[in-house]
Design an enzyme around this catalytic site. Structure first.
Site, short mmCIF file in Angstrom:
data_model
loop_
_atom_site.label_atom_id
_atom_site.label_comp_id
_atom_site.label_asym_id
_atom_site.label_seq_id
_atom_site.Cartn_x
_atom_site.Cartn_y
_atom_site.Cartn_z
N CYS A 25 0.83 -1.21 0.00
CA CYS A 25 0.00 0.00 0.00
C CYS A 25 0.86 1.25 0.00
O CYS A 25 1.78 1.37 0.80
CB CYS A 25 -0.82 0.06 1.29
SG CYS A 25 -2.40 -0.68 1.16
N ALA A 62 -2.68 -3.67 -2.43
CA ALA A 62 -4.07 -3.96 -2.10
C ALA A 62 -4.96 -2.86 -2.69
O ALA A 62 -4.82 -1.69 -2.34
CB ALA A 62 -4.26 -4.01 -0.59
N TYR A 187 -7.65 -9.14 6.57
CA TYR A 187 -8.62 -8.48 5.69
C TYR A 187 -9.88 -9.36 5.69
O TYR A 187 -9.91 -10.43 6.26
CB TYR A 187 -8.04 -8.31 4.28
CG TYR A 187 -7.25 -7.03 4.11
CD1 TYR A 187 -6.33 -6.61 5.06
CD2 TYR A 187 -7.42 -6.23 2.98
CE1 TYR A 187 -5.63 -5.42 4.89
CE2 TYR A 187 -6.71 -5.04 2.80
CZ TYR A 187 -5.82 -4.65 3.77
OH TYR A 187 -5.14 -3.48 3.60
N ARG A 336 9.95 -4.74 1.54
CA ARG A 336 10.64 -3.52 1.95
C ARG A 336 11.99 -3.33 1.27
O ARG A 336 12.39 -2.19 0.99
CB ARG A 336 10.78 -3.51 3.47
CG ARG A 336 9.47 -3.20 4.16
CD ARG A 336 9.47 -3.60 5.60
NE ARG A 336 9.49 -5.06 5.74
CZ ARG A 336 9.48 -5.70 6.91
NH1 ARG A 336 9.47 -5.00 8.03
NH2 ARG A 336 9.49 -7.01 6.96
C1 LIG Z 1 4.58 -0.26 3.30
C2 LIG Z 1 3.98 -1.64 3.25
C3 LIG Z 1 2.72 -1.81 2.70
C4 LIG Z 1 2.16 -3.09 2.61
N1 LIG Z 1 0.96 -3.26 1.97
C5 LIG Z 1 0.50 -4.51 1.73
C6 LIG Z 1 -0.59 -4.72 0.86
O1 LIG Z 1 -1.13 -3.81 0.25
N2 LIG Z 1 -1.03 -6.01 0.72
C7 LIG Z 1 -0.42 -7.06 1.34
O2 LIG Z 1 -0.85 -8.21 1.18
N3 LIG Z 1 0.67 -6.88 2.10
C8 LIG Z 1 1.15 -5.65 2.28
N4 LIG Z 1 2.33 -5.49 2.98
C9 LIG Z 1 3.10 -6.67 3.37
C10 LIG Z 1 4.15 -6.98 2.29
O3 LIG Z 1 3.55 -7.39 1.08
C11 LIG Z 1 5.11 -8.10 2.76
O4 LIG Z 1 4.37 -9.29 2.91
C12 LIG Z 1 5.80 -7.77 4.07
O5 LIG Z 1 6.31 -6.44 4.04
C13 LIG Z 1 6.96 -8.73 4.36
O6 LIG Z 1 7.91 -8.71 3.33
P1 LIG Z 1 9.28 -7.84 3.45
O7 LIG Z 1 9.95 -8.29 4.72
O8 LIG Z 1 10.04 -8.20 2.21
O9 LIG Z 1 8.90 -6.40 3.52
C14 LIG Z 1 2.87 -4.22 3.13
C15 LIG Z 1 4.12 -4.01 3.71
C16 LIG Z 1 4.69 -2.74 3.76
C17 LIG Z 1 6.07 -2.58 4.35
#
Ligand SMILES: Cc1cc2nc3c(=O)[nH]c(=O)nc-3n(C[C@H](O)[C@H](O)[C@H](O)COP(=O)(O)O)c2cc1C
Length: 366
Positions: A25, A62, A187, A336
């Site tokens: 997001c 999302a 969700y 991230r």
């Molecule tokens: C800023 C941000 C926004 C996120 N928005 C969503 C989203 O829209 N839908 C979703 O399923 N997960 C969302 N997540 C979770 C990420 O898709 C991911 O599963 C989570 O950050 C773990 O992965 P990472 O350690 O590589 O960041 C979001 C995470 C972050 C940091």
């Protein structure tokens, strides 16, 4: 060549490599008025950069199937033609750089009506211009301070299933080639799955079969309109971290249930499970270390044969490569780290003997 750079074919779609962008997001759309939920220059730049960075598949954040399905008023939406038109510019650019455009279709359920995280996040009041009454399987609030959601009747459930199908149709029209149903992170779909948030006594609550009914109805409705030749993903929280925590008396959705559910998804034409965890309850204790969610993905892959993507603190190309070569997943989703480095895939390619070429305006010159 490294496993990360092997193309991956699902149905008739070939994704050029296994380094994919996790949905994230941006909280950067207009909340009200004619441009509500419409992708703007920020979204274009954000997603286009990852295509220039060589990412195989970009999963757009999302995106609300309805205004009330957004987690905040600043979310993207895909309930009207203006949104579709604006998405086309993004999908066309991604595709022209060889990146597959995907979108996560979402309904935030009882977690909805919150603010932008950098402005404190948290619930936004029902009477605020950027707030509304959230809905859920039962009248149980997400947390203190959150509005108690309106419990959905069966007619409402049918309407929301239809909204997911309409959103999928629009996503196709907008040029997306992968649709992902957001069933994770507490969700709406995840709220139906977990006995903590789903206290219903009708056909949508109680037994495993009843708690999974709404999710499977959404899958069937989306699969019916999403073309045969294009893949459908589902994102799940393999556990909501309630049952695993001996100090938490609440009952939650478990990894065993995820495996059973994955078999149902496979039978109904879901092509890949995107395996995350958590998000249902704010106080659940989530261990956070590199690869912390990978074992859940590996278990689904091994026990059901459904292809999986792993996600969660995957930050290094060697680490990502190992997840694939050890057979834990078919692809990795980078969250991230891809915010820090839009060129993550390209840099991984340089480090690990990949084949990602620079775009022509750069490539001819260096
Ligand atoms: C800023 C941000 C926004 C996120 N928005 C969503 C989203 O829209 N839908 C979703 O399923 N997960 C969302 N997540 C979770 C990420 O898709 C991911 O599963 C989570 O950050 C773990 O992965 P990472 O350690 O590589 O960041 C979001 C995470 C972050 C940091």
């Amino acid at each position: 060549m490294s496993a990360l750079f092997e193309p991956y074919t699902l149905r008739s779609l070939t994704i050029p490599n296994r380094i994919w962008m996790a949905p994230m997001c941006q909280y950067s759309a207009e909340g009200t008025g004619p441009d509500a939920g419409v992708p703007n220059d920020w979204h274009f730049t954000h997603y286009a950069s990852r295509a220039v960075g060589g990412t195989g598949l970009v999963l757009v954040e999302a995106t609300g199937v309805s205004p009330e399905g957004r987690i905040s008023a600043a979310d993207l939406g895909i309930w009207n033609d203006r949104q579709v038109e604006a998405f086309r510019r993004i999908t066309a650019f991604l595709a022209s750089h060889g990146t597959v455009p995907g979108i996560q279709l979402a309904h935030a359920g009882r977690k909805a009506s919150t603010g932008r995280p950098w402005a404190g996040g948290g619930p936004v009041a029902v009477d605020d211009p950027e707030g509304w009454r959230p809905v859920g399987p039962s009248a149980v609030a997400y947390d203190e301070g959150h509005t108690v959601p309106a419990e959905l009747g069966t007619d409402d459930i049918r309407r929301i299933v239809g909204e997911f199908a309409d959103a999928a149709r629009r996503a196709l029209d907008a040029g997306f080639q992968v649709a992902e149903i957001h069933g994770a992170h507490g969700y709406l779909i995840g709220e139906f799955l977990s006995p903590e948030s789903n206290r219903r006594t009708d056909a949508y609550g109680g037994s495993f079969e009843n708690r999974t009914r709404f999710a499977l109805e959404v899958v069937d409705a989306v699969r019916a309109v999403w073309p045969e030749e294009l893949p459908l993903f589902f994102r799940i929280s393999a556990t909501d971290w309630l049952t695993e925590n001996p100090e938490d008396p609440r009952e939650g959705w478990t990894p065993d249930e995820t495996v059973l559910f994955a078999r149902e998804l496979l039978a109904r034409g879901v092509d890949l499970l995107d395996v995350s965890t958590g998000g249902l309850a704010p106080r659940a204790s989530i261990p956070v270390e590199p690869n912390y969610q990978v074992p859940f993905a590996e278990r689904v892959r091994t026990e059901t044969g459904l292809p999986v993507a792993a996600v969660g603190l995957i930050t290094d190309p060697v680490q990502a490569e190992k997840i694939l070569t050890e057979g834990s997943a078919d692809a990795v989703l980078i969250g991230r780290e891809m915010l820090r480095d839009p060129y993550f895939a390209r840099n991984a390619s340089r480090a690990l003997d990949g084949d990602i070429e620079l775009p022509l305006p750069y490539g001819y010159a260096v």
